[in-house]
Write a protein that holds these residues in place. Structure first.
Motif, mmCIF file in Angstrom:
data_model
loop_
_atom_site.group_PDB
_atom_site.id
_atom_site.type_symbol
_atom_site.label_atom_id
_atom_site.label_comp_id
_atom_site.label_asym_id
_atom_site.label_seq_id
_atom_site.Cartn_x
_atom_site.Cartn_y
_atom_site.Cartn_z
ATOM 1 N N TYR A 1 8.943 12.167 -3.939
ATOM 2 C CA TYR A 1 10.322 11.908 -3.504
ATOM 3 C C TYR A 1 10.987 12.859 -2.517
ATOM 4 C CZ TYR A 1 15.177 11.479 -3.403
ATOM 5 O OH TYR A 1 16.565 11.248 -2.968
ATOM 6 N N ALA A 2 10.880 14.211 -2.689
ATOM 7 C CA ALA A 2 11.766 15.056 -1.928
ATOM 8 C C ALA A 2 10.949 15.049 -0.674
ATOM 9 C CB ALA A 2 11.670 16.382 -2.586
ATOM 10 N N ASP A 3 9.609 15.029 -0.569
ATOM 11 C CA ASP A 3 9.118 14.806 0.871
ATOM 12 C C ASP A 3 9.452 13.873 1.545
ATOM 13 O OD1 ASP A 3 7.155 16.015 2.380
ATOM 14 O OD2 ASP A 3 5.917 14.385 1.842
ATOM 15 N N HIS A 4 9.512 12.625 0.847
ATOM 16 C CA HIS A 4 9.886 11.406 1.910
ATOM 17 C C HIS A 4 11.492 11.466 2.175
ATOM 18 C CE1 HIS A 4 9.659 6.730 1.998
ATOM 19 N NE2 HIS A 4 10.624 7.092 2.605
ATOM 20 N N HIS A 5 12.345 11.631 1.258
ATOM 21 C CA HIS A 5 13.460 11.884 1.461
ATOM 22 C C HIS A 5 13.820 12.909 2.548
ATOM 23 C CE1 HIS A 5 17.704 11.455 0.601
ATOM 24 N NE2 HIS A 5 18.066 12.731 0.446
ATOM 25 N N SER A 6 13.431 14.057 2.702
ATOM 26 C CA SER A 6 13.447 15.008 3.454
ATOM 27 C C SER A 6 12.963 14.588 5.125
ATOM 28 C CB SER A 6 12.986 16.274 3.281
ATOM 29 O OG SER A 6 11.773 16.412 3.078
ATOM 30 N N GLY A 7 12.053 13.824 4.927
ATOM 31 C CA GLY A 7 11.347 13.268 6.089
ATOM 32 C C GLY A 7 12.519 12.307 6.873
ATOM 33 N N GLY B 1 0.817 -1.257 -0.204
ATOM 34 C CA GLY B 1 0.179 -0.050 0.027
ATOM 35 C C GLY B 1 0.805 1.187 0.008
ATOM 36 N N ASN B 2 2.049 1.100 0.063
ATOM 37 C CA ASN B 2 3.054 2.242 -0.129
ATOM 38 C C ASN B 2 2.666 3.046 -1.466
ATOM 39 O OD1 ASN B 2 4.004 2.639 2.422
ATOM 40 N ND2 ASN B 2 5.877 1.466 1.990
ATOM 41 N N THR B 3 3.070 4.105 -1.800
ATOM 42 C CA THR B 3 2.990 4.642 -3.001
ATOM 43 C C THR B 3 4.259 4.029 -4.028
ATOM 44 O OG1 THR B 3 4.341 6.548 -2.468
ATOM 45 C CG2 THR B 3 1.794 6.939 -2.380
ATOM 46 N N ASP B 4 4.025 4.198 -5.190
ATOM 47 C CA ASP B 4 5.213 3.614 -6.063
ATOM 48 C C ASP B 4 6.499 4.265 -5.836
ATOM 49 O OD1 ASP B 4 3.204 2.298 -7.178
ATOM 50 O OD2 ASP B 4 3.374 3.236 -9.378
ATOM 51 N N ILE B 5 6.375 5.635 -5.579
ATOM 52 C CA ILE B 5 7.665 6.265 -5.122
ATOM 53 C C ILE B 5 8.512 5.870 -3.837
ATOM 54 C CG2 ILE B 5 6.492 8.497 -4.460
ATOM 55 C CD1 ILE B 5 9.927 8.132 -6.280
ATOM 56 N N ASP B 6 7.478 5.730 -3.154
ATOM 57 C CA ASP B 6 7.978 5.155 -1.828
ATOM 58 C C ASP B 6 8.738 3.859 -1.786
ATOM 59 O OD1 ASP B 6 7.195 7.150 -0.241
ATOM 60 O OD2 ASP B 6 5.106 6.147 0.577
ATOM 61 N N LEU C 1 17.671 7.405 -7.309
ATOM 62 C CA LEU C 1 16.716 7.952 -7.625
ATOM 63 C C LEU C 1 16.658 9.271 -8.246
ATOM 64 C CD1 LEU C 1 15.391 5.482 -5.718
ATOM 65 C CD2 LEU C 1 13.642 7.248 -5.324
ATOM 66 N N THR C 2 17.462 9.912 -7.943
ATOM 67 C CA THR C 2 17.442 11.501 -8.714
ATOM 68 C C THR C 2 18.257 11.258 -10.090
ATOM 69 O OG1 THR C 2 19.655 11.818 -7.357
ATOM 70 C CG2 THR C 2 17.268 12.747 -6.479
ATOM 71 N N GLU C 3 19.203 10.368 -10.207
ATOM 72 C CA GLU C 3 19.827 10.206 -11.462
ATOM 73 C C GLU C 3 18.984 9.493 -12.376
ATOM 74 O OE1 GLU C 3 23.900 9.483 -10.668
ATOM 75 O OE2 GLU C 3 24.270 11.281 -10.034
ATOM 76 N N LYS C 4 18.530 8.363 -11.897
ATOM 77 C CA LYS C 4 18.189 7.361 -12.930
ATOM 78 C C LYS C 4 16.549 6.967 -12.917
ATOM 79 C CE LYS C 4 22.321 6.127 -14.192
ATOM 80 N NZ LYS C 4 23.011 6.609 -15.577
ATOM 81 N N VAL C 5 15.869 7.133 -11.679
ATOM 82 C CA VAL C 5 14.876 6.318 -11.331
ATOM 83 C C VAL C 5 13.455 7.025 -11.599
ATOM 84 C CG1 VAL C 5 13.173 4.601 -10.001
ATOM 85 C CG2 VAL C 5 15.965 4.611 -10.117
ATOM 86 N N ILE C 6 13.603 8.246 -10.896
ATOM 87 C CA ILE C 6 12.012 8.904 -10.792
ATOM 88 C C ILE C 6 11.825 9.683 -12.078
ATOM 89 C CG2 ILE C 6 11.672 8.916 -8.134
ATOM 90 C CD1 ILE C 6 13.258 11.746 -8.247
#
Lengths: 495, 367
Positions: free
Chosen positions: A297-303, A90-95, A284-289
């Motif tokens: 992504y930024a939200d999760h990463h900064s958390g 149930g996590n989002t794809d990006i998670d 993630l930042t270079e290849k995936v997202i």
């Protein structure tokens, strides 16, 4: 958007990870719901553990904080070959993408970091074996009996020697053949270049004198020292020497084994999390997202990297230090020339374009643990840039307050907190104290006293295992004291 | 996967409830029920058993942190917490999070297994609220229910045969029109007032007041959650009683003797003048160290309780904190004389750990 099959990202991310040079175990991903995640987390990540309320206590904490929305566990990964990783359904794809990349970082670290080299890579099976054995003991000796013994064991489970997998502390037992033909200890000789010089280089009477001395030493050792030298692996000493029932001995050694399994994870917490965070962010930042995912992504990463004043966030700290090392080695900001440069401006713009950064961080992840990592790579600039400080308890205000931003103090404090996993160092000095079969322990005081009420309780637990009085020598407010436990605890001061 | 944790979990909870393994009881910690209003930072009680280990004394340990601030800036960890160490895997057992007061109250209710309060029946007072749940044939155009209107028009056209499926044109006429209409709902109104009384005589120290502060914060939170609007009044007393505002209530320090009846008389006057018991749910909480000035005064207190308070109000709670000077006799006097009364609850609060049980005792009857 919910994802039901995060597996489809696994192949892609795995490929990226390999391309970056990560070298990991096979990773088996399992998608589980929050209930299962909470349960597994309570068991320290393993699906089968021995029965004990300690896991129930973890569950209480984890499931409650989940249901109150305080935190949620996105991922768990187990150091095992293959590595097992659990993803939350149930996590989002990006998670899920972030977590998968993170897991490959961990798996690479488990496989390559030196401090993990001694760890059991089939721990999943081993934990299950322990569970089966302890269940059998429960069937035979009763739930209360076994649980009560485990209660004692967990009070002392951290009394291990975290370096012992890498050092042979006990002198190898000399084979009989090494002793002279007459059964006497052979003396060490100096190497003589020619046979005819032998008598001059190793005169007979000197050899004889040395041999006698060695014999004497041997006898003396036999008589007085038990253990031969101070033993930091208190659990091993108890397993080998305490008057335990066989099943108790077995339980204690299983608990000891599990402590050794977890030790490298505690020893490399900052590095391990930093390394995984470094790689999830890089991949993630270079290849995936994709474009639309960048905000999430930024939200999760900064958390993940958020800091609060009183604690060091290992993800953040480790990640930043790895990046700092990479940057310094890319620009050549190290070595004699750089250190001795007095010009601040020149230092700031220092760039030798060496491009050694990537290579260096891979080397660091192989050979270092948190203590050596910080000892070698924490710099004054880094401390200033990241606003590090030491804090201490102020008795008059009853609050923890910022104490200093001095680089040396920060480093010293960090190293102290990390040394021996932040635990006090306790050694067995004598297993036959005063020739009365009593156990004598010494706390190697490093400037911070023990929490005394607990120490006394632990001492009492030890005396139940040892069945004879147990002594602990420590310092309390700079005075040497000995605590003695034999059901109750007495205290005396020695000069 | 079957939830195998059940057994271990159940075992743990039995230990916490004190049913088994007495020897572990002293290691059980309930993290404190502390509320900081404003920032809404709340610690939630998660009982844990802290198994003793050889550890460094946390107060002398200190640590390393990250963030802004000069030397000497407090960093917001007031509690001594042995788990806060770098590199230590286990997190701290105190969970702090931002929550609204309503959420906190709900959690508190679950945690302490508090029953919802059944207000005293005040059938005679009713308030009206309206909701648009009905349909009428007349009304203002702004409340026209378009869907229902067209439905009516369609029905009429089918009946009269003027509807052609090939060319579905529907034109409502005035008889078809339907309007949303308001329906009055009667709701009984519950008014509630909480009166806090605190003994501030010389024998009440800072620690005792801290206990009162924490406990009344939680009681307040719970009652506010149960009643929509709530009045609170604060009375402090030593030898004389005053009504004060909330801020003063928690800060004031007097030094006189203790005449409890002074506060009870003031409280009775307040109820008589402002809160007639047939219209109000009244709660009175009294905190003291139980060291009343004279036996005569105690008798007077008991009289007031018997005559004025107990027949009229929902609940009278007396919480006795322990002070080094007091005899705590008042508790026993109340117990002996009025112990059987249904809406009088007595509780002793010797230290902060006892707050948890005390709240449960006070609010556990659902009155």
């Amino acid at each position: 958007m919910l994802s039901h099959e995060p597996e489809r990202y696994v192949e892609e991310i795995k490929q990226h990870a390999s391309n970056y040079g990560l070298d990991f175990f096979d990773v088996i991903f399992e998608v589980i719901d929050f209930e299962e995640m909470n349960m597994l987390a309570s068991y320290g990540g393993f699906p089968v553990r021995y029965p004990h309320w300690r896991f129930g206590m973890e569950y209480e904490k984890i499931s409650k904080s989940y249901s109150y929305g305080l935190h949620k566990i996105y991922e768990m990964v187990i150091n095992n070959d293959p590595s097992y990783a659990y993803l939350l359904k149930g996590n989002t794809d990006i998670d899920q993408k972030l977590v998968i990349a993170h897991v490959y970082g961990h798996s690479d670290f488990f496989k390559n970091n030196f401090w993990f080299s001694g760890s059991n890579r089939k721990m999943l099976d081993e934990m299950a074996n322990h569970a089966v054995k302890i269940r059998r003991y429960i069937d035979r000796y009763g739930y209360g009996e076994v649980e009560g013994f485990i209660d004692i064991c967990i009070s002392i489970e951290d009394l291990i020697d975290i370096h012992s997998p890498f050092i042979n502390r006990r002198a190898d037992r000399k084979s009989v053949l090494e002793e002279g033909e007459d059964g006497r200890v052979s003396a060490s000789k100096l190497r003589s270049p020619n046979e005819y010089l032998e008598d001059y280089i190793n005169p007979q009477d000197f050899i004889e004198w040395q041999r006698e001395k060695a014999e004497e030493e041997k006898v003396k050792k036999k008589k007085t020292n038990f253990p031969e030298s101070a033993e930091r692996d208190v659990l091993l000493f108890l397993v080998e020497n305490a008057p335990l029932e066989e099943w108790e001995r077995d339980v204690l050694s299983m608990i000891r084994e599990e402590s050794y399994y977890y030790a490298p994870q505690i020893q490399t917490k900052i590095m391990n999390e930093g390394w995984a965070a470094y790689w999830h962010s890089k991949m993630l930042t270079e290849k995936v997202i994709t474009d639309i995912e960048i905000i999430d992504y930024a939200d999760h990463h900064s958390g993940t990297l958020a800091t609060s004043p009183g604690v060091i966030n290992p993800y953040k700290f480790g990640l930043e230090l790895f990046r700092d090392i990479e940057d310094r080695w890319n620009k050549g900001k190290f070595g004699k020339d750089y250190e001795e440069c007095d010009d601040i401006e020149e230092k700031r713009n220092w760039n030798r374009k060496l491009g050694l950064g990537r290579e260096k961080i891979f080397q660091v992840r192989r050979f270092y643990n948190d203590v050596t990592f910080i000892d070698e790579f924490l710099t004054e600039d880094f401390c200033r840039e990241h606003g590090l400080f030491t804090y201490n308890y102020n008795r008059s205000t009853g609050m923890y307050e910022i104490e200093s931003r001095d680089f040396k103090k920060i480093k010293e404090k960090l190293l102290f907190l990390l040394t021996n996993c932040g635990r006090p160092i306790i050694e067995v000095i004598d297993g036959n104290y005063m020739n009365r079969g009593e156990l004598y322990l010494v706390h190697k005081h490093e400037g911070v006293d023990l929490k005394l009420d607990w120490a006394k309780d632990v001492l009492n637990q030890l005396s139940r295992i040892w069945t004879r009085p147990v002594h602990l020598e420590t310092s309390v407010q700079a005075k040497v004291r000995v605590f003695t436990a034999d059901g109750e605890v007495r205290e005396k001061e020695i000069k | 996967m079957i939830l195998k944790i059940e057994q271990d979990w159940g075992r743990f909870r039995e230990i916490v409830r004190g049913k088994i393994k007495e020897n572990l009881r002293k290691y059980i910690v309930h993290s404190e029920l502390i509320g900081k209003k404003g920032k809404d930072l709340i610690s939630i009680p998660v009982p844990q058993i802290e198994v003793p280990h050889f550890v460094h004394s946390p107060q002398k340990m200190g640590g390393v942190g990250q963030g802004e601030g000069e030397e000497g800036t407090p960093i917001g960890i007031g509690e001594v917490d042995g788990d806060r160490q770098v590199g230590n895997q286990a997190g701290s057992h105190i969970l702090e999070v931002e929550l609204t007061l309503d959420e906190i109250a709900r959690i508190l209710g679950e945690e302490l297994e508090l029953p919802n309060i059944e207000p005293k029946g005040k059938e005679n007072i009713k308030s009206f609220t309206g909701r648009y749940t009905n349909i009428h044939t007349s009304g203002p155009e702004s409340l026209k229910h378009t869907k229902r209107t067209f439905k009516e028009a369609l029905k009429r056209q089918i009946i009269t045969g003027s509807y052609d499926p090939q060319d579905p044109v529907i034109i409502p006429i005035s008889e078809d029109k339907r309007y949303k209409s308001r329906e009055a709902v009667e709701k009984p109104a519950y008014n509630a007032v909480v009166i806090y009384i605190m003994d501030v005589s010389g024998s009440m120290g800072n620690e005792q007041k801290e206990i009162v502060r924490i406990e009344s914060f939680w009681i307040d939170t719970w009652l506010r959650y149960q009643y929509k609007d709530i009045d609170t009044k604060y009375i402090v007393h030593d030898a004389v009683a005053h009504q004060v505002d909330r801020d003063t209530f928690f800060r004031i320090r007097e030094s006189g003797g203790t005449i409890i009846s002074s506060a009870y008389r003031l409280c009775r006057r307040m109820i008589d003048e402002l809160y007639p018991p047939d219209e109000w749910n009244i709660y009175v909480f009294h905190f003291s160290d139980g060291d009343n000035w004279s036996r005569d005064d105690t008798h007077e207190c008991i009289e007031i309780l018997e005559e004025a308070f107990l027949p009229a109000i929902n609940l009278f709670c007396y919480g006795q904190v322990e002070s080094p000077y007091g005899s705590g006799q008042f508790y026993y006097d109340l117990e002996d004389n009025l112990g059987k009364e249904d809406n009088l609850i007595l509780s002793k609060i010797p230290d902060k750990d006892a707050i948890y049980d005390s709240i449960k005792r006070f609010l556990g009857r659902g009155k």
